[in-house]
Design a protein around this motif. Structure first.
Motif, mmCIF file in Angstrom:
data_model
loop_
_atom_site.group_PDB
_atom_site.id
_atom_site.type_symbol
_atom_site.label_atom_id
_atom_site.label_comp_id
_atom_site.label_asym_id
_atom_site.label_seq_id
_atom_site.Cartn_x
_atom_site.Cartn_y
_atom_site.Cartn_z
ATOM 1 N N GLY A 152 22.834 39.208 45.090
ATOM 2 C CA GLY A 152 23.066 37.840 44.870
ATOM 3 C C GLY A 152 22.166 37.382 43.809
ATOM 4 O O GLY A 152 21.768 36.201 44.249
ATOM 5 N N VAL A 153 22.816 37.552 43.164
ATOM 6 C CA VAL A 153 22.464 37.236 41.634
ATOM 7 C C VAL A 153 24.129 36.099 41.421
ATOM 8 O O VAL A 153 24.727 36.574 41.328
ATOM 9 C CB VAL A 153 22.614 37.730 40.396
ATOM 10 C CG1 VAL A 153 22.260 37.106 39.259
ATOM 11 C CG2 VAL A 153 20.985 38.571 40.856
ATOM 12 N N GLU A 154 23.847 34.631 41.219
ATOM 13 C CA GLU A 154 24.456 34.111 41.342
ATOM 14 C C GLU A 154 25.429 34.193 40.169
ATOM 15 O O GLU A 154 24.967 34.100 38.869
ATOM 16 C CB GLU A 154 24.516 32.164 41.361
ATOM 17 C CG GLU A 154 23.816 32.036 43.208
ATOM 18 C CD GLU A 154 24.538 31.325 44.180
ATOM 19 O OE1 GLU A 154 25.235 30.731 44.278
ATOM 20 O OE2 GLU A 154 23.734 30.336 44.440
ATOM 21 N N THR A 155 26.762 34.401 40.391
ATOM 22 C CA THR A 155 26.630 35.086 38.825
ATOM 23 C C THR A 155 28.470 34.348 38.696
ATOM 24 O O THR A 155 29.410 34.032 39.419
ATOM 25 C CB THR A 155 27.031 36.235 38.529
ATOM 26 O OG1 THR A 155 26.067 36.931 39.230
ATOM 27 C CG2 THR A 155 27.837 36.648 37.364
ATOM 28 N N LEU A 156 28.788 33.334 37.400
ATOM 29 C CA LEU A 156 29.945 32.656 36.910
ATOM 30 C C LEU A 156 30.404 33.965 35.721
ATOM 31 O O LEU A 156 30.437 34.193 34.752
ATOM 32 C CB LEU A 156 29.547 31.521 36.507
ATOM 33 C CG LEU A 156 31.332 30.704 36.556
ATOM 34 C CD1 LEU A 156 32.253 30.469 37.406
ATOM 35 C CD2 LEU A 156 31.033 29.309 35.582
ATOM 36 N N LEU A 157 32.234 34.308 36.021
ATOM 37 C CA LEU A 157 32.620 35.101 35.233
ATOM 38 C C LEU A 157 33.746 34.522 34.499
ATOM 39 O O LEU A 157 34.300 34.410 35.011
ATOM 40 C CB LEU A 157 33.600 36.188 36.139
ATOM 41 C CG LEU A 157 33.881 37.365 35.126
ATOM 42 C CD1 LEU A 157 33.749 37.679 33.894
ATOM 43 C CD2 LEU A 157 34.805 38.570 36.290
ATOM 44 N N ASP A 158 33.715 34.153 33.253
ATOM 45 C CA ASP A 158 34.842 33.354 32.555
ATOM 46 C C ASP A 158 36.151 34.523 32.393
ATOM 47 O O ASP A 158 35.897 35.362 31.109
ATOM 48 C CB ASP A 158 34.314 32.809 30.896
ATOM 49 C CG ASP A 158 34.739 32.450 30.154
ATOM 50 O OD1 ASP A 158 36.265 32.358 31.184
ATOM 51 O OD2 ASP A 158 34.637 31.740 29.252
ATOM 52 N N ASP A 159 37.317 34.772 33.427
ATOM 53 C CA ASP A 159 37.767 35.672 33.075
ATOM 54 C C ASP A 159 38.565 34.934 32.793
ATOM 55 O O ASP A 159 40.507 35.351 32.937
ATOM 56 C CB ASP A 159 38.306 35.816 34.541
ATOM 57 C CG ASP A 159 38.663 34.713 35.848
ATOM 58 O OD1 ASP A 159 37.897 33.960 35.494
ATOM 59 O OD2 ASP A 159 38.614 35.033 36.743
ATOM 60 N N ARG A 160 38.893 34.157 31.829
ATOM 61 C CA ARG A 160 40.101 33.310 31.571
ATOM 62 C C ARG A 160 40.456 33.868 30.733
ATOM 63 O O ARG A 160 39.983 34.558 29.653
ATOM 64 C CB ARG A 160 39.877 31.410 31.422
ATOM 65 C CG ARG A 160 38.810 30.794 32.621
ATOM 66 C CD ARG A 160 38.611 29.200 32.274
ATOM 67 N NE ARG A 160 37.693 29.253 31.140
ATOM 68 C CZ ARG A 160 37.233 28.225 30.437
ATOM 69 N NH1 ARG A 160 38.043 27.514 30.158
ATOM 70 N NH2 ARG A 160 36.775 28.405 29.848
ATOM 71 N N ALA A 161 41.965 32.779 30.579
ATOM 72 C CA ALA A 161 42.746 33.211 29.387
ATOM 73 C C ALA A 161 42.982 32.346 27.923
ATOM 74 O O ALA A 161 43.524 32.331 27.663
ATOM 75 C CB ALA A 161 44.368 33.838 30.236
ATOM 76 N N GLU A 162 41.397 32.976 27.809
ATOM 77 C CA GLU A 162 40.802 31.748 26.550
ATOM 78 C C GLU A 162 40.796 32.907 25.625
ATOM 79 O O GLU A 162 39.851 33.527 25.209
ATOM 80 C CB GLU A 162 40.383 30.914 26.970
ATOM 81 C CG GLU A 162 40.165 29.721 28.138
ATOM 82 C CD GLU A 162 41.377 28.516 27.637
ATOM 83 O OE1 GLU A 162 41.313 28.618 25.755
ATOM 84 O OE2 GLU A 162 41.828 27.991 28.015
#
Length: 564
Positions: free
Chosen positions: A501-511
């Motif tokens: 339930g933790v709102e999580t944003l994963l930066d999975d970009r190829a940057e």
RNA sequence: CGGGGCGUAGCGCAGUCUGGUAGCGCACUUGACUGGGGGUCAAGUGGUCGCAGGUUCAAAUCCUGCCGUCCCGACCA
């Protein structure tokens, strides 16, 4: 969620035309995009912030006993004609006609609709007090939209309307809403002030505004250095002046050739500016009206607008009108022998031996005294000026100081203005038809987003308070595209945290890492986990528990416990 | 509504004064290298120069009108 699948168009540079920090950052962090002047599209990240704010508002409104409804944006003209505001409102009320030639408007506020609902559906004191609220889109065709969503034409507002059977009941609701607003703003970690305010075209007796303190604020708040007094400058009053001293000079007329401004007259006559009274000619229903103030004071337009006989909205008389009414030009008019209505600021009424225009070009009176040289009726004496920093506070405690504020909430004591005009009644305890006492309570949801940012940002970008952040945790996966160990660890944490339930944003970009860190700083989520091969080899990831806290090395298996 | 500024590629801008084949940085696409703080190299994509009319052999550039947008003053969550 995965950043690669969300539209978060960040910008390195602030678009031209964005002046204040919140507007620049909302564009740069990809929260909003402009569609036209005062009209915005909310992108995924921005909308999530709106939803958080709405959730807090709903919780606190529900806690205060209000009930949520949803009223239409498009409203029939008839209701506005009943209240009298169809004609009273200017072009900021957007009007439209349907295919049957019926007139409607886009709702800038909902007093008419709710009062109509009350008169149809609520009939007894037993159903009262009641308080209805909604969170809904408003449209006001603002003369000058500005600062992004701070002053937009279309915006989201929480508005509530209460109906009470008697004054005591109303007062209790009003106090409850005052407290409710304070709770909401506290939960958003905002530094704010509640101030006494003018009611504007909503009408009613008294009102309080809630201002978020910010240098970019459009309003000026006057507050007492001690004690609790605080008011919008529009409404602020200083302590009344001490009694007028006895006359000390004889009145005489002097030549003041070419002296038009107070500064010139004061210097020429070597008199203090505060002892020179200025006369401002306001356009009245039947010719000019004179407002007399001390030379060092400023007229308060809101106060002046409330003088009897003043033409709405407030305008100054033209030179020709002044000359026709007084025989002199604007620089030489004054209260002595004036043939037009005269109102005197109470500070100006407390000056003895004063200088004023003689109603003849190039001539002034000196040594003038109220009562002795010209009549002064108590009904002419009003508070007409803007208070100045350093004035004695009206509560007798300390002096007045100024702050800048963003008005995010406004609560009104409407009395029976709308219920009376629209014939809303209920049966009271004695079975008699009675008119309810109303209050209304507005809070700008979309404006709050901007106000929060004004108080919560730094040089790198946003710094969301935890209660409002669009996501709680930002997982920054370095070299996600190529490193299998990073990918495994990052995907695992995302799944684990999301499931918890933790709102999580994963930066999975190829940057590259630099880009990810810079964007993360710009987005400003409070909690951060950096996942890189370097750390994973030591069996850990880096956790930042909140803004301004140090990085800690944490084993991936321990991360969840840090955020739950 | 009054005053001022600006409209040229997704963003930031130059070019306009002095008319002559539309540019720069970033972003975007492809490839290679690189891989813990906005990286490098190479090759590309993308513009009715806000709109309409006029002047001219020729207009982003000069003229007229309109529109959009931003800022400063009177309104408001």
């Amino acid at each position: 969620m995965r950043q690669s699948q969300l539209l978060i168009p960040t910008l390195k540079e602030a678009p031209a035309g964005a002046e204040i920090a919140s507007h620049q950052l909302m564009l740069r962090a990809g929260l909003i995009r402009q569609v036209a002047a005062g009209l915005y599209t909310w992108l995924p990240l921005g909308l999530r912030v709106i939803r958080r704010i709405e959730a807090i508002i709903r919780e606190e409104m529900d806690r205060s006993g209000a009930q949520e409804v949803l009223m239409p944006v498009v409203q029939p003209a008839e209701l506005w004609q009943e209240s009298g505001r169809w004609d009273k409102m200017g072009p900021e009320l957007a009007r439209l006609t349907d295919r049957h030639e019926r007139s409607f408007c886009l709702g800038p506020t909902h007093e008419e609709i709710i009062t109509d609902l009350f008169r149809r559906e609520v009939h007894s004191y037993r159903q009262m007090p009641c308080n209805f609220y909604q969170i809904q889109t408003k449209f006001r065709d603002e003369v000058r939209p500005r600062f992004g969503v701070m002053r937009a034409r279309e915006f989201t507002m929480k508005d509530a309307y209460s109906f009470a059977a008697d004054q005591a009941s109303f007062d209790a609701t009003y106090r409850e809403m005052h407290d409710c607003y304070s709770r909401i703003l506290h939960r958003m970690q905002l530094d704010f002030r509640a101030v006494v305010a003018d009611t504007g075209n909503i009408g009613g007796a008294n009102s309080h505004e809630f201002h978020v303190l910010a240098e970019s604020g459009e309003d000026t708040i006057a507050y007492a250095s001690e004690g609790g007094y605080a008011a919008n400058l529009e409404r602020a009053a200083a302590a009344p002046p001490p009694p007028r001293p006895a006359p000390g000079e004889a009145m005489r007329e002097v030549a003041t050739p070419g002296m038009a401004t107070i500064a010139q007259v004061a210097q020429f006559l070597e008199a203090p500016v505060g002892r020179c009274l200025k006369a401002l000619a306001i356009r009245g229903e039947d010719g000019p009206i004179l407002a007399i103030l001390r030379g060092d004071h400023q007229l308060n337009a809101i106060k002046a607008q409330k003088l009897p006989g003043v033409k709405q909205p407030l305008e100054f008389a033209s030179e020709a009108e002044i000359r026709a009414a007084t025989g002199a030009g604007p620089g030489s008019i004054g209260p002595v022998g004036a043939q037009v209505p005269v109102f005197v600021d109470r500070e100006a009424a407390a000056v003895a031996d004063f200088v004023c225009g003689a109603n003849r070009d190039g001539r002034h009176w000196v040594g003038v005294n109220w009562g002795r040289d010209l009549p002064l009726d108590e009904t002419q004496v009003r508070d007409l000026r803007n208070v100045a920093a350093g004035d004695p506070a009206p509560n007798g405690q300390g002096e007045l100081k100024f702050l800048k504020g963003i008005e995010v909430g406004h609560i009104f004591q409407l009395g029976d203005t709308y219920s009376q005009a629209m014939g809303a009644t209920f049966l009271d305890r004695e079975g008699k038809a009675s008119v309810p006492i109303m209050g209304c309570y507005g809070m700008g949801v979309t404006r709050l987003v901007a106000a929060v940012i004004e108080q919560h940002h730094d040089a790198a970008g946003l710094r969301w308070p935890e209660a409002l952040a669009p996501f709680q945790v930002h997982l920054i996966a370095l070299n996600y595209a190529k490193s299998e160990s990073v990918r495994e660890a990052a995907d695992g944490l995302l799944a684990e945290l999301s499931a918890a339930g933790v709102e999580t944003l994963l930066d999975d970009r190829a940057e590259r890492p630099g880009v990810k860190f810079a964007d993360a700083d710009l987005l400003g989520l409070p909690q951060r986990v950096v996942i890189g091969e370097r750390g994973l080899k030591q069996g850990c990831v880096e956790v930042r528990a909140g803004h301004g806290t140090d990085l800690e090395q944490v084993a991936p298996a321990e991360v969840k416990a840090r955020f739950c």
